[in-house]
Design an enzyme around this catalytic site. Sequence first.
Site, short mmCIF file in Angstrom:
data_model
loop_
_atom_site.label_atom_id
_atom_site.label_comp_id
_atom_site.label_asym_id
_atom_site.label_seq_id
_atom_site.Cartn_x
_atom_site.Cartn_y
_atom_site.Cartn_z
N LEU A 76 48.96 45.27 43.20
CA LEU A 76 50.32 44.15 43.03
C LEU A 76 50.79 43.55 44.25
O LEU A 76 51.40 42.23 44.19
CB LEU A 76 51.65 45.20 42.53
CG LEU A 76 51.63 45.73 41.20
CD1 LEU A 76 52.82 46.51 40.83
CD2 LEU A 76 51.67 44.63 40.31
N ASN A 107 47.62 50.69 47.68
CA ASN A 107 47.42 50.21 49.11
C ASN A 107 48.29 49.29 49.49
O ASN A 107 48.11 48.02 49.97
CB ASN A 107 46.04 49.69 48.72
CG ASN A 107 44.89 50.46 48.35
OD1 ASN A 107 45.22 50.98 47.35
ND2 ASN A 107 43.83 50.90 49.20
N HIS A 192 37.30 55.47 44.31
CA HIS A 192 36.67 54.54 44.45
C HIS A 192 35.02 54.62 45.04
O HIS A 192 35.04 55.35 45.94
CB HIS A 192 37.20 53.41 45.65
CG HIS A 192 36.30 52.34 46.21
ND1 HIS A 192 36.04 51.27 45.29
CD2 HIS A 192 35.82 52.11 47.41
CE1 HIS A 192 35.26 50.47 45.90
NE2 HIS A 192 35.26 50.88 47.12
N ASP A 318 41.09 45.54 37.70
CA ASP A 318 40.76 45.46 38.96
C ASP A 318 41.45 44.42 39.53
O ASP A 318 40.95 43.60 40.49
CB ASP A 318 39.41 45.57 39.17
CG ASP A 318 39.06 46.49 40.20
OD1 ASP A 318 40.00 46.94 40.89
OD2 ASP A 318 37.78 46.76 40.73
#
Lengths: 437, 322
Positions: A76, A107, A192, A318
Site C-alpha cells: 500500500l 513492509n 517470499h 502482488d
Amino acid sequence: MAVKGDRMPGRVAYINARLLDPATGLDKIGGVLTEGEMIKAVSPKVTADLALEGVTVIDCEGLCLAPGLVDMRVYLGEPGEDYKETIASAGRAATKGGITSMVCLPNTDPVIDDMSVVEFVARRARLQGLTKVFPYGAVTKGLKGKEIAELGMLAESGAVAFTDGFHPVANAQVMRRAMMYARTFDLLICQHPEEPSLAVGGVMNAGETATRLGLVGIPRQAEIMMIERDIRLVELTGARLHIAHLSISESVEAIRQAKARGLPITCDTSPPYFALNEVAIGDYRTFAKLSPPLREETDRRAIVDGIIDGTIDCIASDHTPQDEESKRLPFAAAAMGGVGLETLLAVVLELHHNGHMSVLDALKFVTSAPADLLKLRAGKLVQGHPADLVMFDLQRGWKVSADKLLSKSKNTPFDGRLMQGAVTRTVIDGRTVFVAD
Amino acid sequence: MNECNAPFGFPHKHLLGIEGLNPIEITALLDRAESYVEQNRQADKKKAVLSGRTIINLFFEDSTRTRTSFELAGKRLGGDVINMSVATSSVKKGETLIDTAMTLNAMHPDVLVVRHPESGSVKLLSEKVNCAVINGGDGSHEHPTQALLDALTIRRRMGEIQGLRVAICGDILHSRVARSNIHLLTTMGARVRLIAPRTLIPTGIEHMGVEVFYDMREGLQDCDIVMMLRLQKERMDGNYLPSVREYFHFFGLDYAKLEGAKPNALIMHPGPMNRGVEIDSEVADDFGRSAIHEQVEMGVAVRMAALEILTANLEHNAQRNL
C-alpha cells in the site's frame, strides 16, 4: 461501514445478472438483494418486482455478478511511501479493479510489527470506506529476520497472517521458531521464496536473455531451494505455511508433491507469472522488472498447469507501486515490482478465455480461495455475508494504458496489453463505490 | 547394594535424578523428609546424625536458595559443610570438572552436592569420586531435590499425589525442574499436563507420559496443581518468544486464566519468581492458594533426608565390604 456522510445503503436489488459464486458453484441467471451492508438473498426470484416494495433496483442487463475480489498480496505504500501509493489511491484503484478486500504487506515505515500500526492501517482504511484492508503482520521485528514479532498480540489486534513481505525469513532457525510459535496460535506464515544469498545482485531471471542483455541473473534455484527448505520446516514444525508468488515449474512440482504428502502448505501466484515471461523485458523495460523475476515460457506454462490442477491455491495481484524516480533508471538500478490492482480480474479471466477453465473456476482463485485461507468473511455470494460485489462484462475489450491507471504509480508490466473482461460496478458493504463510465 | 537391607529403603549410592526411581524409593525419601519438617520448626533444630561427616556444596552455577538450603540441611544434621563456587566461564569446562572432582575426592568428603550448567555433568563427576553425590541441578536435565520438595509440599497439602491433575507451565524446553517433576509425578500416578508456547516445548516430550497444551485456559481446566516455571530473560529477546508483554498476555498466570482450574488449586513456583512475566503478583501472594514459601521450607527437610539416607548407605556399604 458507512462513512463521512455517505448515506446508509437501504435495500438494493441487482437483477437480471449472471450470478457467479465459486464458493457454492452457482452459475445462473438471477439477482442479489442487499439490505444495508449485507447480502439478503441470492436467487432467481430477485427481480424487478421488488421495486414495488421500495427496493432500489439495478438492472445488470445480463452482465456477470460475482463476489468482490479478495487480493491477498498488496503493497500500500502507507505509511512511509505515500508518494508511491496511499491507502486512498490504492482503494480507488482496487475498487476499479473489482477488488473489495485486500491484504497489505507489512513492509511499511513503520513496519507492521506492532499493534498500533495494525490499528493505524485498519482505521485509515475504514475512513476511506473503499476496499477493505486487512494487514499482514511482520514475522520478525523490523523485518530484520532475527527476532520473532509479537504474532499472538498482532493477530488479536487484526493481523490476518504473517510475512516479512518482500524479504524471506532467511535464517532457518528463526523460520523454524517463528513457525513453531505461530502454530501455538494456529497462525499462517507466508514466505517470499528466495534464498537471498543466491539472489543478491540479480535483477532478472538467470539465463540466455540475461546474458545477452548483460544483466546479472537470479538463478531459479534461489526460489526452489527456499521452498524445499521450508517444506522441511513444515515437516519439522507442523505449522501452516503459504508460499507467495510461485514463478518456476520446479516450485509447482515441489508443492504438488508436498500437498500429496498431506503437508499443510498452500501457495499463490500472480498474473505476471502465468501471463508473461522474461521476453516482456524486451529492451530493458523496467516495468517488467519484478520480484521474483519473470521466467521462461516453460515456467509460465507450468504455472498455468499448477493453477488448472489446483496445486496453486490463490492468485494475488502482488501490487507493488513504484514511482517514476524508482523505475526511470537503468534496468539494474530500477526498483522491482509492478502494479496490479486494476488488471487482476482481466488477467485471471484470460484463464477462461484461453480455454483453461470455466469463469467460475477462474474466479475462485481471487474470491473464496484466499478468503477461506485467511479466514476472511469475504469472497462469497451467500446470504448473511457482507454485500461486497463486482459486476463485470465478461466480453468487453479494453487496452491497458499505464497513464489511465488510478493507482498513484503507473508501473504496470501489462502496459499496452489487450484485455477481455471489464469491471462495470463495484459494491462494498452495500454501497456502490465504483461505476464504469 | 541389597535392596532389602538398604537403610531407609533407598538402595542407591547417589541421588542423580528422579528418572529410574520407583514409587517405593520416592516415598521412602518423602517419608524421611516429613519427619524433619516439625524439627525444623523447633527452636533447637540441631541433630548429630551427620556428626563427623563432610559435605561439599560444589556449585558451577550461581545459586542462592538451593545452596543455602543444602548448607542449612547439612548443618542441622551436625555435618561440616563447605561451599565451593567455581566460575565456569574462566576455565575449560570439561577439564576443570574432572580435575576438581579428583582434587576434592582426595580430601575424603562424604557427600558432594553438585550443580553444573551442562546436562550430564553431575553423572560424569559421580563416576570419578568415592563419596555420595547429590545432583543440585545439571543443565536442562534434572533437579531431583526440587521435584522431591515439590512432591512433599503437594503431599502435605493434598494428602496424596496419585490421581492429581498437575499442570506445569512455561519454559519446559530449558527446565530441569520440569523434567524431574514430570518423572516424579508420573511415577507417583499423577496426570501431568504441560502448557507453553510451542517454541518452549521440547520435541517428543509427549512420550514422557504427559499431555501437552498450548493454551493456558484449556490446559488449566480442572487442574489441582499449577506449577509455574521461571522464564529466563534471555528467552524473551525474540529467539523463543517475542516479548515479555506478549508472554504474560498469553501465558502469565493470573486470576483470569486460573478460572478453569479447581477452586482450591495449589499454585507453585520453584523460585525466584519474575512477577509480571510468568506470574501475576496477586496470584503469587495469594495466601490461601500459593504454596511458594512452603516449597522453600520443604526444601530443607528434603535435603536433610537425602543427606542422611545417602550417608547411611555409605556406612552400610563400608560395613558390608569389611
